[in-house]
Design a protein around this motif. Structure first.
Motif, PDB file in Angstrom:
ATOM      1  N   LEU A  31     -32.431 -24.762  47.146  1.00  0.00           N
ATOM      2  CA  LEU A  31     -32.840 -23.530  46.857  1.00  0.00           C
ATOM      3  C   LEU A  31     -34.469 -23.186  46.457  1.00  0.00           C
ATOM      4  O   LEU A  31     -35.171 -22.464  47.246  1.00  0.00           O
ATOM      5  CB  LEU A  31     -32.112 -22.523  45.859  1.00  0.00           C
ATOM      6  N   LYS A  32     -34.983 -24.057  45.796  1.00  0.00           N
ATOM      7  CA  LYS A  32     -36.164 -24.282  45.614  1.00  0.00           C
ATOM      8  C   LYS A  32     -37.151 -24.337  47.055  1.00  0.00           C
ATOM      9  O   LYS A  32     -38.260 -23.850  47.251  1.00  0.00           O
ATOM     10  CB  LYS A  32     -36.911 -25.265  44.659  1.00  0.00           C
ATOM     11  N   HIS A  33     -36.586 -25.261  47.906  1.00  0.00           N
ATOM     12  CA  HIS A  33     -37.011 -25.621  49.066  1.00  0.00           C
ATOM     13  C   HIS A  33     -37.290 -24.492  49.897  1.00  0.00           C
ATOM     14  O   HIS A  33     -38.298 -24.254  50.840  1.00  0.00           O
ATOM     15  CB  HIS A  33     -36.285 -26.734  49.728  1.00  0.00           C
ATOM     16  N   ILE A  34     -36.127 -23.630  49.877  1.00  0.00           N
ATOM     17  CA  ILE A  34     -36.173 -22.174  50.916  1.00  0.00           C
ATOM     18  C   ILE A  34     -36.750 -21.091  50.016  1.00  0.00           C
ATOM     19  O   ILE A  34     -36.512 -20.102  50.742  1.00  0.00           O
ATOM     20  CB  ILE A  34     -34.669 -22.327  51.606  1.00  0.00           C
ATOM     21  N   ASN A  35     -37.143 -21.287  48.948  1.00  0.00           N
ATOM     22  CA  ASN A  35     -37.880 -19.956  48.130  1.00  0.00           C
ATOM     23  C   ASN A  35     -36.770 -19.151  47.772  1.00  0.00           C
ATOM     24  O   ASN A  35     -37.112 -17.762  47.767  1.00  0.00           O
ATOM     25  CB  ASN A  35     -38.896 -19.484  48.836  1.00  0.00           C
ATOM     26  N   LYS A  36     -35.618 -19.584  47.525  1.00  0.00           N
ATOM     27  CA  LYS A  36     -34.606 -18.848  46.718  1.00  0.00           C
ATOM     28  C   LYS A  36     -34.056 -18.925  45.500  1.00  0.00           C
ATOM     29  O   LYS A  36     -33.076 -18.287  45.133  1.00  0.00           O
ATOM     30  CB  LYS A  36     -33.397 -18.734  47.760  1.00  0.00           C
ATOM     31  N   ALA A  37     -34.699 -19.631  44.676  1.00  0.00           N
ATOM     32  CA  ALA A  37     -34.237 -20.341  43.446  1.00  0.00           C
ATOM     33  C   ALA A  37     -34.226 -19.233  42.379  1.00  0.00           C
ATOM     34  O   ALA A  37     -33.697 -19.291  41.097  1.00  0.00           O
ATOM     35  CB  ALA A  37     -34.997 -21.415  42.999  1.00  0.00           C
ATOM     36  N   ASP A  38     -35.126 -18.257  42.834  1.00  0.00           N
ATOM     37  CA  ASP A  38     -35.138 -16.862  41.665  1.00  0.00           C
ATOM     38  C   ASP A  38     -34.633 -15.847  42.394  1.00  0.00           C
ATOM     39  O   ASP A  38     -34.994 -14.840  41.596  1.00  0.00           O
ATOM     40  CB  ASP A  38     -36.743 -17.060  41.501  1.00  0.00           C
ATOM     41  N   THR A  44     -26.970 -16.759  50.345  1.00  0.00           N
ATOM     42  CA  THR A  44     -25.848 -16.713  51.227  1.00  0.00           C
ATOM     43  C   THR A  44     -24.857 -17.929  51.625  1.00  0.00           C
ATOM     44  O   THR A  44     -25.259 -19.041  51.283  1.00  0.00           O
ATOM     45  CB  THR A  44     -26.441 -16.191  52.790  1.00  0.00           C
ATOM     46  N   LEU A  45     -23.852 -17.585  52.052  1.00  0.00           N
ATOM     47  CA  LEU A  45     -22.914 -18.677  52.622  1.00  0.00           C
ATOM     48  C   LEU A  45     -23.651 -19.542  53.586  1.00  0.00           C
ATOM     49  O   LEU A  45     -23.289 -20.900  53.374  1.00  0.00           O
ATOM     50  CB  LEU A  45     -21.435 -18.344  53.006  1.00  0.00           C
ATOM     51  N   ASP A  46     -24.535 -19.301  54.441  1.00  0.00           N
ATOM     52  CA  ASP A  46     -25.089 -19.851  55.339  1.00  0.00           C
ATOM     53  C   ASP A  46     -26.142 -20.847  54.552  1.00  0.00           C
ATOM     54  O   ASP A  46     -26.607 -21.993  55.068  1.00  0.00           O
ATOM     55  CB  ASP A  46     -26.157 -19.147  56.089  1.00  0.00           C
ATOM     56  N   ASP A  47     -26.751 -20.353  53.418  1.00  0.00           N
ATOM     57  CA  ASP A  47     -27.537 -21.335  52.624  1.00  0.00           C
ATOM     58  C   ASP A  47     -26.634 -22.435  52.047  1.00  0.00           C
ATOM     59  O   ASP A  47     -27.557 -23.538  51.861  1.00  0.00           O
ATOM     60  CB  ASP A  47     -28.344 -20.521  51.458  1.00  0.00           C
ATOM     61  N   VAL A  48     -25.662 -22.217  51.807  1.00  0.00           N
ATOM     62  CA  VAL A  48     -24.650 -23.316  51.256  1.00  0.00           C
ATOM     63  C   VAL A  48     -24.787 -24.209  52.226  1.00  0.00           C
ATOM     64  O   VAL A  48     -24.676 -25.429  52.043  1.00  0.00           O
ATOM     65  CB  VAL A  48     -23.384 -22.981  50.672  1.00  0.00           C
ATOM     66  N   ARG A  49     -24.113 -24.053  53.485  1.00  0.00           N
ATOM     67  CA  ARG A  49     -23.935 -24.805  54.753  1.00  0.00           C
ATOM     68  C   ARG A  49     -25.070 -25.570  55.152  1.00  0.00           C
ATOM     69  O   ARG A  49     -25.043 -26.745  55.339  1.00  0.00           O
ATOM     70  CB  ARG A  49     -23.346 -23.840  55.999  1.00  0.00           C
ATOM     71  N   ASN A  50     -26.063 -24.775  55.094  1.00  0.00           N
ATOM     72  CA  ASN A  50     -27.490 -25.449  55.526  1.00  0.00           C
ATOM     73  C   ASN A  50     -28.015 -26.700  54.468  1.00  0.00           C
ATOM     74  O   ASN A  50     -28.490 -27.517  54.764  1.00  0.00           O
ATOM     75  CB  ASN A  50     -28.426 -24.418  55.586  1.00  0.00           C
ATOM     76  N   CYS A  51     -27.660 -26.244  53.218  1.00  0.00           N
ATOM     77  CA  CYS A  51     -28.031 -27.197  52.238  1.00  0.00           C
ATOM     78  C   CYS A  51     -27.119 -28.412  52.380  1.00  0.00           C
ATOM     79  O   CYS A  51     -27.832 -29.691  52.311  1.00  0.00           O
ATOM     80  CB  CYS A  51     -27.723 -26.568  50.806  1.00  0.00           C
ATOM     81  N   ILE A  52     -26.017 -28.591  52.649  1.00  0.00           N
ATOM     82  CA  ILE A  52     -25.029 -29.619  53.057  1.00  0.00           C
ATOM     83  C   ILE A  52     -25.457 -30.332  54.253  1.00  0.00           C
ATOM     84  O   ILE A  52     -25.834 -31.473  54.184  1.00  0.00           O
ATOM     85  CB  ILE A  52     -23.505 -29.308  53.229  1.00  0.00           C
ATOM     86  N   VAL A  56     -27.240 -34.120  54.266  1.00  0.00           N
ATOM     87  CA  VAL A  56     -26.663 -35.108  55.268  1.00  0.00           C
ATOM     88  C   VAL A  56     -27.601 -35.726  56.162  1.00  0.00           C
ATOM     89  O   VAL A  56     -27.818 -37.029  56.442  1.00  0.00           O
ATOM     90  CB  VAL A  56     -25.384 -34.521  55.856  1.00  0.00           C
ATOM     91  N   GLU A  57     -28.519 -34.751  56.729  1.00  0.00           N
ATOM     92  CA  GLU A  57     -29.552 -35.289  57.595  1.00  0.00           C
ATOM     93  C   GLU A  57     -30.670 -36.279  56.755  1.00  0.00           C
ATOM     94  O   GLU A  57     -31.223 -37.266  57.231  1.00  0.00           O
ATOM     95  CB  GLU A  57     -30.352 -34.355  58.151  1.00  0.00           C
ATOM     96  N   GLU A  68     -19.058 -29.697  49.474  1.00  0.00           N
ATOM     97  CA  GLU A  68     -18.293 -28.415  49.707  1.00  0.00           C
ATOM     98  C   GLU A  68     -17.355 -28.279  48.587  1.00  0.00           C
ATOM     99  O   GLU A  68     -17.224 -26.754  48.386  1.00  0.00           O
ATOM    100  CB  GLU A  68     -17.346 -28.389  51.220  1.00  0.00           C
ATOM    101  N   SER A  69     -17.222 -28.772  47.738  1.00  0.00           N
ATOM    102  CA  SER A  69     -16.480 -28.773  46.600  1.00  0.00           C
ATOM    103  C   SER A  69     -17.369 -27.830  45.590  1.00  0.00           C
ATOM    104  O   SER A  69     -16.805 -27.027  44.573  1.00  0.00           O
ATOM    105  CB  SER A  69     -16.070 -30.074  45.595  1.00  0.00           C
TER     106      SER A  69
END
Length: 69
Positions: A31-38, A44-52, A56-57, A68-69
């Motif tokens: 979230l810090k990396h995508i500037n959403k930590a604050d 969004t749910l897409d942020d969660v998917r993109n984080c995973i 992985v990458e 995912e848990s």
């Protein structure tokens, strides 16, 4: 000064324990990396998917199911 999501992380871990500490910390770092930590209302749910996918990458997450848990 702690960002909003870091405060929420600390409250969550204090309440439920450290079982998912590593994964929660990775999510906050992302979230810090995508500037959403604050901006918890912008996560969004897409942020969660993109984080995973990000971890992985990067090679620091081997089991997608665990994150995912």
């Amino acid at each position: 000064m702690k960002m909003e999501m870091e405060k929420w992380r600390d409250a969550y871990l204090n309440e439920v324990g450290t079982t998912y500490k590593n994964h929660v910390n990775k999510f906050i770092k992302y979230l810090k990396h995508i500037n959403k930590a604050d901006m918890p209302n912008k996560v969004t749910l897409d942020d969660v998917r993109n984080c995973i996918g990000y971890y992985v990458e990067e090679g620091s997450l081997g089991a997608i199911r665990t994150m995912e848990s």
